[in-house]
Design a protein around this motif. Structure first.
Motif, PDB file in Angstrom:
ATOM      1  N   ARG A 119       0.837  -1.200   0.000  1.00 48.60           N
ATOM      2  CA  ARG A 119       0.000   0.000   0.000  1.00 48.60           C
ATOM      3  C   ARG A 119       0.872   1.250   0.000  1.00 48.60           C
ATOM      4  N   THR A 120       1.797   1.367   0.947  1.00 50.95           N
ATOM      5  CA  THR A 120       2.706   2.511   0.999  1.00 50.95           C
ATOM      6  C   THR A 120       4.105   2.025   1.340  1.00 50.95           C
ATOM      7  N   ALA A 121       5.075   2.853   1.016  1.00 53.05           N
ATOM      8  CA  ALA A 121       6.460   2.523   1.333  1.00 53.05           C
ATOM      9  C   ALA A 121       7.243   3.809   1.524  1.00 53.05           C
ATOM     10  N   THR A 122       8.120   3.804   2.518  1.00 51.50           N
ATOM     11  CA  THR A 122       9.060   4.899   2.732  1.00 51.50           C
ATOM     12  C   THR A 122      10.432   4.289   2.972  1.00 51.50           C
ATOM     13  N   ALA A 123      11.441   5.048   2.649  1.00 51.15           N
ATOM     14  CA  ALA A 123      12.804   4.561   2.855  1.00 51.15           C
ATOM     15  C   ALA A 123      13.716   5.742   3.130  1.00 51.15           C
ATOM     16  N   SER A 124      14.774   5.483   3.853  1.00 50.81           N
ATOM     17  CA  SER A 124      15.794   6.504   4.100  1.00 50.81           C
ATOM     18  C   SER A 124      17.158   5.826   4.106  1.00 50.81           C
ATOM     19  N   LEU A 125      18.123   6.556   3.627  1.00 52.46           N
ATOM     20  CA  LEU A 125      19.491   6.079   3.543  1.00 52.46           C
ATOM     21  C   LEU A 125      20.289   6.858   4.571  1.00 52.46           C
ATOM     22  N   THR A 126      20.827   6.160   5.556  1.00 60.60           N
ATOM     23  CA  THR A 126      21.552   6.826   6.624  1.00 60.60           C
ATOM     24  C   THR A 126      23.016   6.432   6.599  1.00 60.60           C
ATOM     25  N   GLY A 127      23.797   7.170   7.340  1.00 56.88           N
ATOM     26  CA  GLY A 127      25.208   6.856   7.453  1.00 56.88           C
ATOM     27  C   GLY A 127      26.031   7.499   6.362  1.00 56.88           C
ATOM     28  N   PRO A 128      27.348   7.435   6.499  1.00 60.43           N
ATOM     29  CA  PRO A 128      28.233   8.010   5.482  1.00 60.43           C
ATOM     30  C   PRO A 128      28.272   7.128   4.237  1.00 60.43           C
ATOM     31  N   ASP A 130      30.645   5.516   2.848  1.00 58.78           N
ATOM     32  CA  ASP A 130      31.410   4.269   2.939  1.00 58.78           C
ATOM     33  C   ASP A 130      30.765   3.230   3.854  1.00 58.78           C
ATOM     34  N   HIS A 131      29.768   3.604   4.666  1.00 58.55           N
ATOM     35  CA  HIS A 131      29.040   2.657   5.527  1.00 58.55           C
ATOM     36  C   HIS A 131      27.556   3.013   5.584  1.00 58.55           C
ATOM     37  N   PRO A 132      26.854   2.958   4.455  1.00 58.16           N
ATOM     38  CA  PRO A 132      25.434   3.334   4.477  1.00 58.16           C
ATOM     39  C   PRO A 132      24.551   2.220   5.025  1.00 58.16           C
ATOM     40  N   VAL A 133      23.375   2.615   5.475  1.00 60.15           N
ATOM     41  CA  VAL A 133      22.350   1.672   5.931  1.00 60.15           C
ATOM     42  C   VAL A 133      21.025   2.136   5.339  1.00 60.15           C
ATOM     43  N   LEU A 134      20.287   1.202   4.763  1.00 59.85           N
ATOM     44  CA  LEU A 134      18.980   1.501   4.189  1.00 59.85           C
ATOM     45  C   LEU A 134      17.899   1.076   5.169  1.00 59.85           C
ATOM     46  N   LEU A 135      17.006   1.998   5.511  1.00 58.56           N
ATOM     47  CA  LEU A 135      15.877   1.721   6.401  1.00 58.56           C
ATOM     48  C   LEU A 135      14.599   1.872   5.584  1.00 58.56           C
ATOM     49  N   ALA A 136      13.801   0.822   5.494  1.00 55.83           N
ATOM     50  CA  ALA A 136      12.573   0.862   4.703  1.00 55.83           C
ATOM     51  C   ALA A 136      11.398   0.428   5.566  1.00 55.83           C
ATOM     52  N   THR A 137      10.284   1.139   5.425  1.00 56.06           N
ATOM     53  CA  THR A 137       9.029   0.784   6.097  1.00 56.06           C
ATOM     54  C   THR A 137       7.990   0.572   5.010  1.00 56.06           C
ATOM     55  N   VAL A 138       7.417  -0.619   4.989  1.00 61.37           N
ATOM     56  CA  VAL A 138       6.475  -0.995   3.944  1.00 61.37           C
ATOM     57  C   VAL A 138       5.159  -1.394   4.597  1.00 61.37           C
ATOM     58  N   SER A 139       4.074  -0.720   4.201  1.00 60.25           N
ATOM     59  CA  SER A 139       2.735  -1.074   4.675  1.00 60.25           C
ATOM     60  C   SER A 139       2.100  -1.993   3.654  1.00 60.25           C
ATOM     61  N   LEU A 140       1.656  -3.156   4.123  1.00 65.75           N
ATOM     62  CA  LEU A 140       1.084  -4.162   3.241  1.00 65.75           C
ATOM     63  C   LEU A 140      -0.431  -4.156   3.335  1.00 65.75           C
ATOM     64  N   GLU A 141      -1.057  -4.502   2.230  1.00 66.01           N
ATOM     65  CA  GLU A 141      -2.493  -4.697   2.253  1.00 66.01           C
ATOM     66  C   GLU A 141      -2.788  -6.031   2.927  1.00 66.01           C
ATOM     67  N   HIS A 142      -4.040  -6.264   3.252  1.00 65.88           N
ATOM     68  CA  HIS A 142      -4.402  -7.491   3.961  1.00 65.88           C
ATOM     69  C   HIS A 142      -4.050  -8.743   3.176  1.00 65.88           C
ATOM     70  N   ASP A 143      -4.113  -8.671   1.859  1.00 65.14           N
ATOM     71  CA  ASP A 143      -3.808  -9.844   1.048  1.00 65.14           C
ATOM     72  C   ASP A 143      -2.340  -9.875   0.613  1.00 65.14           C
ATOM     73  N   GLY A 144      -1.516  -8.956   1.113  1.00 70.06           N
ATOM     74  CA  GLY A 144      -0.100  -8.922   0.742  1.00 70.06           C
ATOM     75  C   GLY A 144       0.674 -10.103   1.313  1.00 70.06           C
ATOM     76  N   ASP A 145       1.660 -10.554   0.566  1.00 65.71           N
ATOM     77  CA  ASP A 145       2.491 -11.682   0.968  1.00 65.71           C
ATOM     78  C   ASP A 145       3.804 -11.151   1.544  1.00 65.71           C
ATOM     79  N   PRO A 146       3.957 -11.114   2.878  1.00 63.95           N
ATOM     80  CA  PRO A 146       5.160 -10.512   3.459  1.00 63.95           C
ATOM     81  C   PRO A 146       6.449 -11.221   3.037  1.00 63.95           C
ATOM     82  N   THR A 147       6.427 -12.536   2.965  1.00 66.02           N
ATOM     83  CA  THR A 147       7.636 -13.270   2.585  1.00 66.02           C
ATOM     84  C   THR A 147       8.015 -12.960   1.142  1.00 66.02           C
TER      85      THR A 147
END
Length: 187
Positions: A119-128, A130-147
């Motif tokens: 349904r929705t998704a947000t993401a942010s890239l943190t860190g420098p 040479d050592h980045p980290v990706l943080l993502a938040t994903v909202s799934l619909e009721h019939d969404g397959d998380p795996t």
């Protein structure tokens, strides 16, 4: 409203009511609104000091409550990592290119929103750079397959982002949430 937010607000309301009662009862006694508890009566029987261990336990309990409240307050302040700017330099004398991390993950989040069951998704890239980290938040619909969605993010989305940013690896944290709303999805 999601469950943690609802629980948070409920606990805050209960705690606020307890604090109001704790302040109102002594005021009612002082102004003689509670006749059963006279203003001239002692709060505790006797005038002797409590045992020393009771004072230490009270102080320790107060410290634990204060630290818990500070931890809760800190959790309220930290919402989203700030945007960073990465600098790319091809040649020392040729100049440099700057890239905001929010601009770098915008195509990634658009790709996530196109996945079936998202349904929705947000993401942010943190860190420098040479050592980045990706943080993502994903909202799934009721019939969404998380795996399936997690595997697709890991197998397609993140490698594509790594290739676009010229990164060998990108540690990723994905938070999958099920939406509580129902209805047609507008794309």
């Amino acid at each position: 409203m999601n469950r943690p937010a609802g629980l948070n607000r409920t606990l805050l309301a209960i705690f606020g009511l307890l604090l109001l009662a704790a302040g109102a009862i002594p005021a009612a006694i002082r102004f003689r609104r509670l006749p059963a508890l006279g203003a001239d009566r002692p709060v505790v029987p006797g005038t002797a000091l409590p045992p020393t261990w009771a004072l230490y336990v009270t102080a320790a309990a107060g410290i634990v409550v204060a630290l818990t409240a500070l931890r809760w307050l800190a959790a309220q302040l930290v919402r989203k990592p700030g945007s960073r700017t990465w600098r790319f330099e091809a040649d020392p004398g040729a100049g440099s290119t700057e890239l905001a991390t929010t601009a770098a993950v915008a195509p990634f989040t658009e790709e996530l929103r196109g996945y079936a069951g998202v349904r929705t998704a947000t993401a942010s890239l943190t860190g420098p750079r040479d050592h980045p980290v990706l943080l993502a938040t994903v909202s799934l619909e009721h019939d969404g397959d998380p795996t399936g969605i997690r595997d697709r993010i890991r197998g397609e989305g993140v490698p594509r982002l790594c290739q676009a940013l010229d990164l060998e690896a990108l540690p990723t944290r994905v938070e999958l949430r099920f939406t509580t709303t129902t209805g047609a999805r507008v794309t």
